[in-house]
Enzyme design. Structure first.
Site, PDB file in Angstrom:
ATOM      1  N   TRP A 176       7.303  23.804  34.633  1.00 54.89           N
ATOM      2  CA  TRP A 176       7.427  22.356  34.709  1.00 54.89           C
ATOM      3  C   TRP A 176       6.526  21.857  35.825  1.00 54.89           C
ATOM      4  O   TRP A 176       6.535  22.387  36.925  1.00 54.89           O
ATOM      5  CB  TRP A 176       8.876  21.990  34.989  1.00 54.89           C
ATOM      6  CG  TRP A 176       9.167  20.525  35.070  1.00 54.89           C
ATOM      7  CD1 TRP A 176       8.720  19.545  34.229  1.00 54.89           C
ATOM      8  CD2 TRP A 176       9.991  19.873  36.037  1.00 54.89           C
ATOM      9  NE1 TRP A 176       9.222  18.327  34.620  1.00 54.89           N
ATOM     10  CE2 TRP A 176      10.010  18.495  35.724  1.00 54.89           C
ATOM     11  CE3 TRP A 176      10.733  20.315  37.139  1.00 54.89           C
ATOM     12  CZ2 TRP A 176      10.727  17.561  36.463  1.00 54.89           C
ATOM     13  CZ3 TRP A 176      11.449  19.386  37.881  1.00 54.89           C
ATOM     14  CH2 TRP A 176      11.436  18.022  37.542  1.00 54.89           C
ATOM     15  N   LYS A 216      19.794  15.925  30.005  1.00 51.80           N
ATOM     16  CA  LYS A 216      19.552  16.082  28.574  1.00 51.80           C
ATOM     17  C   LYS A 216      20.800  16.402  27.790  1.00 51.80           C
ATOM     18  O   LYS A 216      21.061  15.791  26.760  1.00 51.80           O
ATOM     19  CB  LYS A 216      18.518  17.202  28.336  1.00 51.80           C
ATOM     20  CG  LYS A 216      17.095  16.798  28.635  1.00 51.80           C
ATOM     21  CD  LYS A 216      16.768  16.960  30.098  1.00 51.80           C
ATOM     22  CE  LYS A 216      15.303  16.731  30.370  1.00 51.80           C
ATOM     23  NZ  LYS A 216      15.031  16.692  31.816  1.00 51.80           N
ATOM     24  N   ASP A 235      16.618  27.843  36.992  1.00 50.58           N
ATOM     25  CA  ASP A 235      16.590  26.415  36.677  1.00 50.58           C
ATOM     26  C   ASP A 235      17.154  26.273  35.271  1.00 50.58           C
ATOM     27  O   ASP A 235      16.545  26.744  34.308  1.00 50.58           O
ATOM     28  CB  ASP A 235      15.149  25.879  36.755  1.00 50.58           C
ATOM     29  CG  ASP A 235      15.085  24.365  36.537  1.00 50.58           C
ATOM     30  OD1 ASP A 235      13.984  23.793  36.655  1.00 50.58           O
ATOM     31  OD2 ASP A 235      16.140  23.747  36.238  1.00 50.58           O
TER      32      ASP A 235
END
Lengths: 426, 410
Positions: A158, A275, A239
């Site tokens: 990311w 999300k 993560d």
């Protein structure tokens, strides 16, 4: 002349304002450079400016329904109604956040019957979603980790990981991860690189639904990685931003995290509810440190608070309250699991339809990776020039690395997308 | 061997420890004069009626979702917040040289501002720029600037314990002697913890020196409206400095004046020389925000924005704020009267001269210990009390307790 001398003198000494009438001064900020636009969020800005009715925003990873609209989960609306009825006050949360939330958050990740939770040898603090969690974690490592300052990220990772760790004072390195020749996992390359990482370095792993590639290790591969990481004595930073969102099953998506803990790794973990609960703008997340024992967990907790207090004092209530209500109310929890499953399924269907569409267009390339990859993102394999064409000629917006957010694909536009991709790759 | 085995236990944050101790105390007459949050006359937290109204509107609005806000926050919130601080008719706003960064409370605004200054002020990454905070000041100021990377954080004279007021001479002297370009954290109104603010004339003197010596103005504005009951009056210092042409920062909090403590609503107002500078500044603010929290929480900003941008709701809010400010003023008045009636040694004028939530009573640590241990009245070791903790029901007990502490303990 007097005026030009005055101007020179003033410019030279960076004077402050003397009065609004005297405009011959320079600002404090003359040396501030224009910051570059954020590569991911900048895509949305460009998309907004485009007037093409067929435009598609496949940039930022926010889920969309099949009409291309933001999706507020029913369980969220129901939780909000329950909360509104309670008429709660707005008193400050503790620095570490809402207690019921951090407990439920940890249980979600580790499993309610996890030995770590039972023994009290972990600490979870509420954070400002995933970014806030990563930053707190990075700051904590920077201050307390005695090992090398290097954090090893998968290549690619990311985009925001690098500046987060850097701003916290850590240094970034990488291990091989994505294989562009297969659009899949470079398992051998990863093991090779990991075997060379200096002991006690930090290694960041995406728990599931790797961002940006969508490529996840298989369980047998995770086992080998866990083994090697243990041999190298590395500190594992997980993560997990997509638990539930990847396969549709929250336990399956957390398998890697739980396995590592089982194998004796005292991990640190970032979680996001942006999300999987659609709570993007409410900023709900958690940061967990698994310690040796309860005493160590208490000491770590005290230091996390010392880090948090001078950033934002204590976290926001609203989203944490919603998440807690959902996780702890049986009907809402079941409804949530259904809705998460639904979101994951729609994405899987879009992957299948995209590949079918490409075949129909007559593409002779192998697009299997679109189906094999998992989660919100797909690393199409498109090169920067092809991405540029796709954007310029078809108004399809995505990041330069060829990443598309499948969430932005719907049954209404998947055909158009297939057409565009075929046009730039044939 | 754990990698964290050497992590030492950190001390608890004093003000929160005080509340924790208070909670555990079972004494029937216990009073919490510690943490800075408003309480009604029934000692209850107060969700402002306008906030309840607006929250209902938000819940009922099906068109609203939970999407990400922009990095710098909700645009309507940012502009309305800066307007509240600088005034509707602010020339700086008209000249398009004012911007806002939505932040997590006042703390978040301070931190983003501090990070920016460390990166871009007085050179680049100049961690040696002195940062001056008042003596005393809110205990978190130090850590905010230290963790942002500043190495030299110094006190400036502020509280004069002997006269229980502002040490103006000391303050002005520190301004004169501070290295050029030093950063000064100024409390816009309702100084925390002393409740002692400069007068308008005193502010003018401060501004004159700061301008001449090129010192950076960083206002901390956590109590606008809460101090006097008037938004305009409480923003006078900020607006004066802006009218004098300063480029400055204002860290605004809506925790107290909106009672939105746990929604973390704040705004860093940036006043720049012109729009071009402002644009570059905001672009760099985005970079700082992106690695700290990516984008700010939406709920609190929506509530404040809706309220500030709707005339009826705005008027209702001002009324709610005045309610809180008036109750505090009443408690100040009553506490002073009662202490005077008891004949408690010393002068107690400072109670009504001071302004805002807090009062620096002048009690020394031993007297504070007596208050807590013997009387179960909880206050900070500095002698700071939160006026909101006083009610018509407990004020006699508190006055009596102070009287005892002062007469029995030296």
């Amino acid at each position: 002349s007097f005026l030009s001398t005055l101007t020179q003198t003033m410019k030279g000494s960076h004077p402050h304002h003397y009065s609004p009438a005297l405009f011959l001064y320079s600002s404090w900020w003359g040396g501030v450079q224009m910051g570059p636009p954020d590569p991911i969020l900048g895509v949305t800005e460009a998309f907004k400016r485009d007037t093409n009715p067929k435009k598609m925003n496949l940039g930022v990873g926010a889920y969309r329904d099949d009409q291309g609209k933001p999706f507020v989960l029913s369980c969220v609306r129901k939780a909000e109604a329950l909360i509104a009825a309670k008429q709660l006050d707005k008193e400050y949360l503790p620095i570490g956040g809402l207690g019921e939330f951090t407990k439920a958050c940890a249980q979600l990740a580790l499993g309610a019957d996890n030995e770590v939770l039972k023994s009290g040898r972990s600490i979870t603090v509420q954070t400002i979603s995933g970014t806030g969690s990563l930053r707190i974690g990075a700051n904590f490592l920077s201050r307390f980790h005695g090992g090398p300052r290097d954090v090893y990220l998968p290549k690619p990772s990311w985009g925001n990981h690098t500046p987060i760790f850097r701003d916290a004072g850590m240094q970034l390195k990488a291990y091989r991860y994505y294989d562009p020749s297969t659009c899949g996992f470079d398992f051998k390359g990863a093991l090779d690189d990991i075997s060379k990482i200096p002991e006690q370095s930090v290694i960041l792993l995406h728990a599931c639904a790797h961002n940006p590639t969508g490529v996840d290790p298989k369980p047998e591969q995770w086992k080998e990685i866990a083994d090697l990481v243990k041999k190298r004595n590395l500190l594992v930073f997980f993560d997990m931003a997509y638990q539930g969102f990847a396969s549709g099953d929250i336990d399956r998506d957390a398998w890697s995290v739980r396995y590592f803990i089982e194998q004796g790794h005292n991990i640190v973990l970032s979680q996001s509810f942006a999300k999987n609960m659609g709570l993007y703008g409410e900023r709900v997340g958690g940061f967990t440190v698994v310690c040796n024992d309860a005493d160590e967990a208490k000491r770590v907790e005290s230091q996390l608070k010392i880090l948090i207090r001078p950033i934002y004092s204590n976290p926001p209530m609203n989203g944490a309250r919603i998440a807690t209500t959902i996780l702890n109310t049986p009907d809402l929890r079941s409804l949530w699991l259904e809705e998460v499953h639904g979101m994951a399924n729609r994405i899987i269907k879009m992957r299948e339809q995209l590949v079918a569409g490409l075949k129909k267009e007559g593409s002779t390339h192998n697009w299997q990776h679109v189906i094999d990859q998992i989660g919100m993102f797909c690393f199409t394999g498109l090169k920067p020039e092809q991405v540029e064409r796709l954007t310029k000629e078809f108004s399809v917006y995505m990041t330069k690395d060829g990443r598309i957010s499948m969430a932005g694909v719907s049954s209404g536009n998947v055909g158009y997308l297939a057409h565009g991709i075929h046009a730039v790759t044939k | 061997m754990s990698i964290f085995s050497d992590v030492p236990q950190a001390p608890p944050v004093a003000v929160f420890k005080l509340t924790a101790d208070f909670r555990e105390d079972s004494h029937p007459q216990k009073v919490n004069l510690g943490v800075g949050a408003y309480r009604t006359d029934d000692s209850q937290p107060w969700v402002l009626p306008v906030v309840k109204k607006v929250e209902r509107l938000i819940v009922e609005d099906d068109s609203l979702n939970h999407e990400y806000l922009p990095i710098l926050g909700l645009p309507e919130f940012r502009s309305a917040s800066s307007k509240v601080a600088l005034g509707d008719d602010s020339p700086a706003i008209k000249e398009n040289r004012v911007g806002g960064v939505q932040a997590l409370g006042g703390t978040g605004a301070l931190r983003i501002g501090a990070e920016f200054l460390r990166r871009w002020y007085n050179g680049t990454n100049n961690t040696a720029t002195p940062v001056y905070v008042s003596a005393p000041t809110w205990e978190n100021h130090n850590a905010v600037f230290a963790d942002a990377g500043f190495k030299d954080i110094r006190p400036y004279h502020y509280w004069d314990a002997a006269k229980r007021g502002l040490d103006l001479a000391g303050l002005l002297d520190d301004l004169e002697k501070a290295p050029e370009h030093s950063i000064f954290v100024l409390h816009a109104c309702a100084h925390n913890p002393t409740g002692t603010d400069p007068t308008q004339e005193e502010w003018k003197k401060i501004a004159e020196i700061m301008k001449r010596r090129k010192l950076f103005v960083f206002f901390d504005s956590a109590y606008q409206g809460f101090a006097s009951g008037s938004l305009e009056k409480d923003a006078w210092a900020i607006r004066f400095f802006v009218s004098e042409g300063f480029e400055l920062f204002v860290a605004q909090s809506f925790s107290k004046n909106f009672g939105l403590y746990n929604e973390r609503v704040g705004n860093l107002t940036v006043v720049a020389q012109d729009n071009e500078n402002l644009t570059r500044i905001l672009s760099q603010m985005e970079k700082i925000v992106r690695t700290t929290w990516s984008n700010p929480p939406s709920q609190g900003a929506r509530i404040v924005s809706k309220t500030l941008n709707c005339p009826e709701l705005f008027a209702e809010w001002k009324g709610n704020v005045k309610t809180m400010a008036d109750r505090v003023l009443l408690m100040r008045d009553q506490l002073k009267s009662k202490l005077q009636a008891l004949g408690t040694p010393g002068t107690w004028d400072h109670i009504t001269q001071q302004i805002g939530m807090f009062s620096f009573t002048g009690l020394n640590p031993k007297q504070v210990e007596y208050m807590i241990k013997e009387k179960h009245v909880y206050l900070m070791a500095s002698g700071r009390i939160n006026m909101c903790g006083l009610t018509t029901k407990n004020i006699d007990y508190v006055a009596q307790s102070i009287h005892e502490a002062v007469t029995k303990v030296q």
